[in-house]
Scaffold this active site. Structure first.
Site, short mmCIF file in Angstrom:
data_model
loop_
_atom_site.label_atom_id
_atom_site.label_comp_id
_atom_site.label_asym_id
_atom_site.label_seq_id
_atom_site.Cartn_x
_atom_site.Cartn_y
_atom_site.Cartn_z
N LYS A 65 0.82 -1.22 0.00
CA LYS A 65 0.00 0.00 0.00
C LYS A 65 0.85 1.28 0.00
O LYS A 65 0.43 2.32 -0.48
CB LYS A 65 -0.94 0.00 1.21
CG LYS A 65 -1.96 -1.13 1.21
CD LYS A 65 -3.09 -0.90 0.24
CE LYS A 65 -4.09 -2.05 0.23
NZ LYS A 65 -5.09 -1.94 -0.85
N GLU A 109 -9.73 6.07 3.08
CA GLU A 109 -10.52 4.99 3.69
C GLU A 109 -9.57 3.83 3.95
O GLU A 109 -8.53 3.71 3.31
CB GLU A 109 -11.64 4.55 2.74
CG GLU A 109 -11.25 3.49 1.72
CD GLU A 109 -10.19 3.92 0.71
OE1 GLU A 109 -10.08 5.12 0.43
OE2 GLU A 109 -9.46 3.04 0.21
N SER A 124 1.85 -9.66 -0.49
CA SER A 124 1.53 -8.22 -0.54
C SER A 124 1.77 -7.52 0.79
O SER A 124 1.95 -6.31 0.83
CB SER A 124 0.08 -8.02 -0.99
OG SER A 124 -0.79 -8.78 -0.17
C1 LIG Z 1 -1.48 -6.76 2.81
C2 LIG Z 1 -2.68 -6.55 1.95
N1 LIG Z 1 -2.79 -7.25 0.81
C3 LIG Z 1 -3.85 -7.10 -0.01
C4 LIG Z 1 -4.88 -6.23 0.31
C5 LIG Z 1 -6.06 -6.14 -0.61
O1 LIG Z 1 -6.08 -4.98 -1.36
P1 LIG Z 1 -5.70 -4.96 -2.89
O2 LIG Z 1 -6.54 -6.02 -3.56
O3 LIG Z 1 -6.08 -3.58 -3.32
O4 LIG Z 1 -4.25 -5.24 -3.02
C6 LIG Z 1 -4.80 -5.45 1.48
C7 LIG Z 1 -5.85 -4.50 1.83
O5 LIG Z 1 -5.87 -3.85 2.83
C8 LIG Z 1 -3.67 -5.63 2.33
O6 LIG Z 1 -3.53 -4.94 3.47
#
Ligand SMILES: Cc1ncc(COP(=O)(O)O)c(C=O)c1O
Length: 406
Positions: A84, A106, A374
């Site tokens: 993020k 948000e 992620s």
């Molecule tokens: C670590 C992590 N991975 C994935 C996501 C999912 O979001 P996005 O699909 O936009 O990557 C989030 C959302 O808060 C997150 O904190």
């Protein structure tokens, strides 16, 4: 910049927000080609966010699964613990260039809220974060962290008190103050031009994967796997590979507790209908009469009702495959990766890992797969410990409560 991705996307907002969105689109079109802006952004990524994040050869996992050679992209090692930060820094820098001083955001899991609060602190912007009461309760450590970065946190008590209600509260708030305030959206969705902006800043994930893998293997990956809430980490990883047709792209949605309404957050795999909600056209988990349906996932970041419009279009075109992982599978994958590779996946990313554990053993050894981690699982300790070590954790919380109440 396209306003639509096939039939998805668009800009379905009231008149009052149009000038701010036009101003944003113009600023983005200008600065994404501005050498000084890009140099400043790259410097922040390198020296503040800690990029490039490593691409780890998952040697133990590869040996255990006896399938494709597997790499893991460690976005969780970026400052604030998740991908993020790539987008938060990019948009915060854009805000500065636009001369605005105030940011609202948000958040669901809290990772975007933490990233936005940190990026605003770094760049000298005031930040307010809207978060559903249910999400705030299960991600309390992130609420605390946002406040430490100086952000004001608004707890949203409307609706299901999760991410979609935080988005609604943000849009409502923005309508009243759009002239001096930027709405820093955290996923590749929302009205035009947000999906493009977020993809642009998150594409660093895929570009690094391409470069790092080329250095090590002298080839492109055969399969990329990423979890998919709104879709920012998946589109960010996939974007530089969309035109390379031989690279399989697999997005993993939250299968939750089961297929019944209210028990999952799968938009594509559950064939959710098309709708226009929160300013854009996409697939949304809905009731038969078109109301937003309640969702569930053990991970607060995957239980959003909608999906980014470009991913909806790529799914329709058959370019991105979709699958689901259940809460149970995600928790199992979380434990498995911790023990096999010494990596604590965020519960969101553990969905990608769960799908990988099923698909990789079926692939030949000469293929290469990359899983996107992620985010790091530190933030989830109140969920994972309660699920996986209930007795000890409850005792610890009891003791802490006693200690604090003395
Ligand atoms: C670590 C992590 N991975 C994935 C996501 C999912 O979001 P996005 O699909 O936009 O990557 C989030 C959302 O808060 C997150 O904190």
């Amino acid at each position: 910049m396209p306003k639509y991705f096939g039939q998805y996307g668009g800009q379905y907002v009231g008149e009052v927000l149009r000038p701010a969105l036009d101003e944003l689109a113009a600023a983005f079109a200008k600065y994404k080609q501005d050498k000084n802006f890009l140099a400043e952004y790259t410097d922040l990524l390198a020296n503040y966010a800690g990029r490039p994040t490593p691409l780890l050869y998952a040697e133990n996992l590869t040996r255990a699964l006896k399938g494709a050679k597997t790499y893991i992209k460690l976005e969780g090692l970026a400052n604030t613990g998740a991908h993020k930060i790539n987008n938060a820094l990019g948009q915060a820098l854009l805000v500065k260039k636009m001369g605005k001083k105030h940011v609202i955001a948000e958040t669901g899991a809290g990772q975007h809220g933490v990233a936005a609060a940190a990026a605003c602190a770094r760049l000298g912007l005031r930040c307010e974060v809207f978060m559903g009461a249910v999400d705030a309760a299960r991600q309390q450590p992130n609420v605390f962290l946002m406040k430490q970065y100086g952000a004001r946190v608004h707890i949203v008590n409307e609706g299901t008190r999760t991410l979609k209600d935080a988005v609604n509260a943000c849009l409502k708030n923005w309508s009243a103050r759009a002239a001096d305030t930027h709405y820093l959206i955290g996923s590749a969705l929302g009205p035009y031009p947000y999906p493009d902006i977020v993809k642009f800043f998150q594409s660093i994930i895929g570009r690094e994967v391409k470069q790092q893998l080329w250095q090590r293997e002298k080839k492109l990956p055969d399969l990329l796997i990423a979890c998919c809430g709104g879709g920012s980490n998946s589109i960010g990883m996939f974007a530089p590979f969309v035109s390379a047709k031989k690279v399989r792209l697999l997005a993993v949605e939250a299968g939750g507790l089961g297929r019944k309404a209210g028990q999952h957050a799968s938009r594509i795999c559950s064939r959710s209908p098309i709708g226009i909600i929160e300013g854009y056209k996409s697939r949304f988990v809905q009731t038969a009469d078109g109301q937003v349906e309640a969702t569930h996932s053990v991970s607060a970041g995957l239980d959003y009702t909608g999906i980014g419009p470009e991913l909806a279009a790529l799914a329709e075109a058959g370019r991105v495959e979709f699958t689901t992982a259940s809460d149970k599978e995600a928790l199992q994958a979380y434990q498995y990766l911790a023990r096999t590779e010494g990596l604590l996946f965020a519960l969101e990313s553990a969905h990608a890992a769960a799908a990988a554990l099923k698909i990789i053993p079926r692939l030949p050894k000469n293929k290469i797969a990359v899983i996107n981690m992620s985010g790091r699982g530190d933030k989830d300790i109140f969920i994972t410990a309660a699920e996986l070590s209930k007795k000890e954790w409850t005792e610890f919380l009891r003791q802490e409560t006693r200690r604090l109440c003395v």
